[in-house]
Design a protein around this motif. Structure first.
Motif, PDB file in Angstrom:
ATOM      1  N   THR A  65       0.837  -1.182   0.000  1.00 20.48           N
ATOM      2  CA  THR A  65       0.000   0.000   0.000  1.00 20.48           C
ATOM      3  C   THR A  65       0.879   1.242   0.000  1.00 20.48           C
ATOM      4  OG1 THR A  65      -1.859   1.105   1.084  1.00 20.48           O
ATOM      5  CG2 THR A  65      -0.245   0.053   2.510  1.00 20.48           C
ATOM      6  N   ARG A  66       0.294   2.343  -0.402  1.00 27.53           N
ATOM      7  CA  ARG A  66       1.036   3.602  -0.482  1.00 27.53           C
ATOM      8  C   ARG A  66       0.954   4.306   0.864  1.00 27.53           C
ATOM      9  NH1 ARG A  66      -0.280   8.949  -2.446  1.00 27.53           N
ATOM     10  NH2 ARG A  66       1.624   9.923  -3.206  1.00 27.53           N
ATOM     11  N   VAL A  67       2.102   4.618   1.425  1.00 33.02           N
ATOM     12  CA  VAL A  67       2.181   5.305   2.710  1.00 33.02           C
ATOM     13  C   VAL A  67       3.188   6.437   2.582  1.00 33.02           C
ATOM     14  CG1 VAL A  67       2.737   5.069   5.149  1.00 33.02           C
ATOM     15  CG2 VAL A  67       1.700   3.170   3.946  1.00 33.02           C
ATOM     16  N   MET A  68       2.771   7.641   2.913  1.00 31.67           N
ATOM     17  CA  MET A  68       3.667   8.808   2.917  1.00 31.67           C
ATOM     18  C   MET A  68       4.414   8.972   1.585  1.00 31.67           C
ATOM     19  SD  MET A  68       3.096  10.097   5.865  1.00 31.67           S
ATOM     20  CE  MET A  68       4.377  11.285   6.062  1.00 31.67           C
ATOM     21  N   GLY A  69       3.730   8.710   0.469  1.00 32.06           N
ATOM     22  CA  GLY A  69       4.300   8.965  -0.839  1.00 32.06           C
ATOM     23  C   GLY A  69       5.076   7.818  -1.460  1.00 32.06           C
ATOM     24  N   TYR A  70       5.193   6.703  -0.796  1.00 37.01           N
ATOM     25  CA  TYR A  70       5.887   5.563  -1.401  1.00 37.01           C
ATOM     26  C   TYR A  70       5.183   4.271  -1.008  1.00 37.01           C
ATOM     27  CZ  TYR A  70       8.045   5.464   3.240  1.00 37.01           C
ATOM     28  OH  TYR A  70       8.258   5.434   4.588  1.00 37.01           O
ATOM     29  N   HIS A  71       5.439   3.203  -1.739  1.00 33.71           N
ATOM     30  CA  HIS A  71       4.778   1.919  -1.504  1.00 33.71           C
ATOM     31  C   HIS A  71       5.605   1.047  -0.568  1.00 33.71           C
ATOM     32  CE1 HIS A  71       2.693   3.275  -5.117  1.00 33.71           C
ATOM     33  NE2 HIS A  71       1.696   2.529  -4.684  1.00 33.71           N
ATOM     34  N   ARG A  72       4.909   0.390   0.363  1.00 30.21           N
ATOM     35  CA  ARG A  72       5.553  -0.519   1.317  1.00 30.21           C
ATOM     36  C   ARG A  72       4.674  -1.736   1.527  1.00 30.21           C
ATOM     37  NH1 ARG A  72       7.704   2.176   6.667  1.00 30.21           N
ATOM     38  NH2 ARG A  72       7.899  -0.055   6.971  1.00 30.21           N
ATOM     39  N   PRO A  73       5.267  -2.880   1.856  1.00 29.61           N
ATOM     40  CA  PRO A  73       4.449  -4.054   2.166  1.00 29.61           C
ATOM     41  C   PRO A  73       3.807  -3.896   3.545  1.00 29.61           C
ATOM     42  CG  PRO A  73       6.760  -4.581   2.419  1.00 29.61           C
ATOM     43  CD  PRO A  73       6.694  -3.190   1.870  1.00 29.61           C
ATOM     44  N   MET A  74       2.568  -4.335   3.675  1.00 30.13           N
ATOM     45  CA  MET A  74       1.883  -4.235   4.964  1.00 30.13           C
ATOM     46  C   MET A  74       2.550  -5.079   6.033  1.00 30.13           C
ATOM     47  SD  MET A  74      -2.217  -3.977   5.038  1.00 30.13           S
ATOM     48  CE  MET A  74      -2.303  -4.918   6.524  1.00 30.13           C
ATOM     49  N   SER A  75       3.277  -6.097   5.631  1.00 29.63           N
ATOM     50  CA  SER A  75       3.937  -6.960   6.611  1.00 29.63           C
ATOM     51  C   SER A  75       4.990  -6.207   7.420  1.00 29.63           C
ATOM     52  CB  SER A  75       4.569  -8.171   5.913  1.00 29.63           C
ATOM     53  OG  SER A  75       5.534  -7.735   4.968  1.00 29.63           O
ATOM     54  N   SER A  76       5.460  -5.060   6.906  1.00 27.82           N
ATOM     55  CA  SER A  76       6.468  -4.288   7.625  1.00 27.82           C
ATOM     56  C   SER A  76       5.848  -3.242   8.557  1.00 27.82           C
ATOM     57  CB  SER A  76       7.409  -3.598   6.635  1.00 27.82           C
ATOM     58  OG  SER A  76       6.736  -2.568   5.955  1.00 27.82           O
ATOM     59  N   PHE A  77       4.501  -3.133   8.568  1.00 27.21           N
ATOM     60  CA  PHE A  77       3.831  -2.141   9.412  1.00 27.21           C
ATOM     61  C   PHE A  77       3.836  -2.569  10.874  1.00 27.21           C
ATOM     62  CE2 PHE A  77       0.641  -0.411   6.043  1.00 27.21           C
ATOM     63  CZ  PHE A  77       1.687   0.057   5.303  1.00 27.21           C
ATOM     64  N   ASN A  78       3.824  -1.581  11.760  1.00 31.63           N
ATOM     65  CA  ASN A  78       3.629  -1.889  13.179  1.00 31.63           C
ATOM     66  C   ASN A  78       2.131  -2.055  13.426  1.00 31.63           C
ATOM     67  OD1 ASN A  78       2.435   0.652  13.539  1.00 31.63           O
ATOM     68  ND2 ASN A  78       4.366   1.605  14.084  1.00 31.63           N
ATOM     69  N   ILE A  79       1.739  -2.428  14.632  1.00 37.15           N
ATOM     70  CA  ILE A  79       0.333  -2.748  14.922  1.00 37.15           C
ATOM     71  C   ILE A  79      -0.578  -1.540  14.726  1.00 37.15           C
ATOM     72  CG2 ILE A  79       0.484  -2.326  17.403  1.00 37.15           C
ATOM     73  CD1 ILE A  79      -1.290  -4.895  17.703  1.00 37.15           C
ATOM     74  N   LYS A  83      -0.152   1.053  12.574  1.00 37.41           N
ATOM     75  CA  LYS A  83      -0.294   1.333  11.144  1.00 37.41           C
ATOM     76  C   LYS A  83      -1.185   0.277  10.481  1.00 37.41           C
ATOM     77  CE  LYS A  83       1.388   4.284   9.193  1.00 37.41           C
ATOM     78  NZ  LYS A  83       0.808   5.611   8.890  1.00 37.41           N
ATOM     79  N   LYS A  84      -1.111  -0.984  10.928  1.00 33.85           N
ATOM     80  CA  LYS A  84      -2.005  -2.018  10.392  1.00 33.85           C
ATOM     81  C   LYS A  84      -3.451  -1.689  10.733  1.00 33.85           C
ATOM     82  CE  LYS A  84       1.236  -5.857  10.321  1.00 33.85           C
ATOM     83  NZ  LYS A  84       1.614  -7.152  10.884  1.00 33.85           N
ATOM     84  N   GLY A  85      -3.685  -1.183  11.950  1.00 35.14           N
ATOM     85  CA  GLY A  85      -5.028  -0.781  12.350  1.00 35.14           C
ATOM     86  C   GLY A  85      -5.546   0.359  11.494  1.00 35.14           C
ATOM     87  N   GLU A  86      -4.696   1.347  11.210  1.00 39.95           N
ATOM     88  CA  GLU A  86      -5.088   2.459  10.341  1.00 39.95           C
ATOM     89  C   GLU A  86      -5.461   1.964   8.950  1.00 39.95           C
ATOM     90  OE1 GLU A  86      -2.207   5.577  10.057  1.00 39.95           O
ATOM     91  OE2 GLU A  86      -1.972   5.706  12.223  1.00 39.95           O
ATOM     92  N   PHE A  87      -4.698   1.025   8.439  1.00 42.41           N
ATOM     93  CA  PHE A  87      -4.973   0.482   7.103  1.00 42.41           C
ATOM     94  C   PHE A  87      -6.367  -0.150   7.063  1.00 42.41           C
ATOM     95  CE2 PHE A  87      -5.029  -3.100   4.153  1.00 42.41           C
ATOM     96  CZ  PHE A  87      -4.699  -2.470   2.974  1.00 42.41           C
ATOM     97  N   HIS A  88      -6.724  -0.924   8.084  1.00 39.23           N
ATOM     98  CA  HIS A  88      -8.019  -1.611   8.091  1.00 39.23           C
ATOM     99  C   HIS A  88      -9.178  -0.648   8.329  1.00 39.23           C
ATOM    100  CE1 HIS A  88      -6.448  -5.593   7.532  1.00 39.23           C
ATOM    101  NE2 HIS A  88      -5.573  -5.405   8.489  1.00 39.23           N
ATOM    102  N   GLU A  89      -8.929   0.527   8.878  1.00 41.10           N
ATOM    103  CA  GLU A  89      -9.978   1.524   9.111  1.00 41.10           C
ATOM    104  C   GLU A  89     -10.168   2.476   7.935  1.00 41.10           C
ATOM    105  OE1 GLU A  89      -8.961   3.521  12.720  1.00 41.10           O
ATOM    106  OE2 GLU A  89      -9.389   1.771  13.949  1.00 41.10           O
ATOM    107  N   ARG A  90      -9.376   2.359   6.885  1.00 42.20           N
ATOM    108  CA  ARG A  90      -9.467   3.263   5.739  1.00 42.20           C
ATOM    109  C   ARG A  90     -10.820   3.155   5.069  1.00 42.20           C
ATOM    110  NH1 ARG A  90      -3.823   2.659   2.359  1.00 42.20           N
ATOM    111  NH2 ARG A  90      -2.496   3.552   3.962  1.00 42.20           N
TER     112      ARG A  90
END
Length: 59
Positions: free
Chosen positions: A26-40, A42-49
């Protein structure tokens, strides 16, 4: 002459240990990153989008 194999779909079943996990990027802060590298958090924010729907935005 057509083969009978082409007419019938194959019923393939896989057990969980044969499956390959899907990596979500997913795109975060202007660049793409794998969700597996997110902390808990940031994963919560992703699911609330909430996703934009053009149909619902029309006036």
């Amino acid at each position: 002459m057509q083969s009978t194999l082409m007419n019938k779909p194959a019923n393939i079943t896989l057990s969980d240990d044969e499956r390959q996990p899907c990596e979500i990027w997913t795109r975060v802060m202007g660049y793409h990153r794998p969700m597996s590298s997110f902390n808990i958090g940031k994963k919560g924010e992703f699911h609330e989008r909430k996703y934009f729907s053009e149909k619902e935005a029309r006036l």
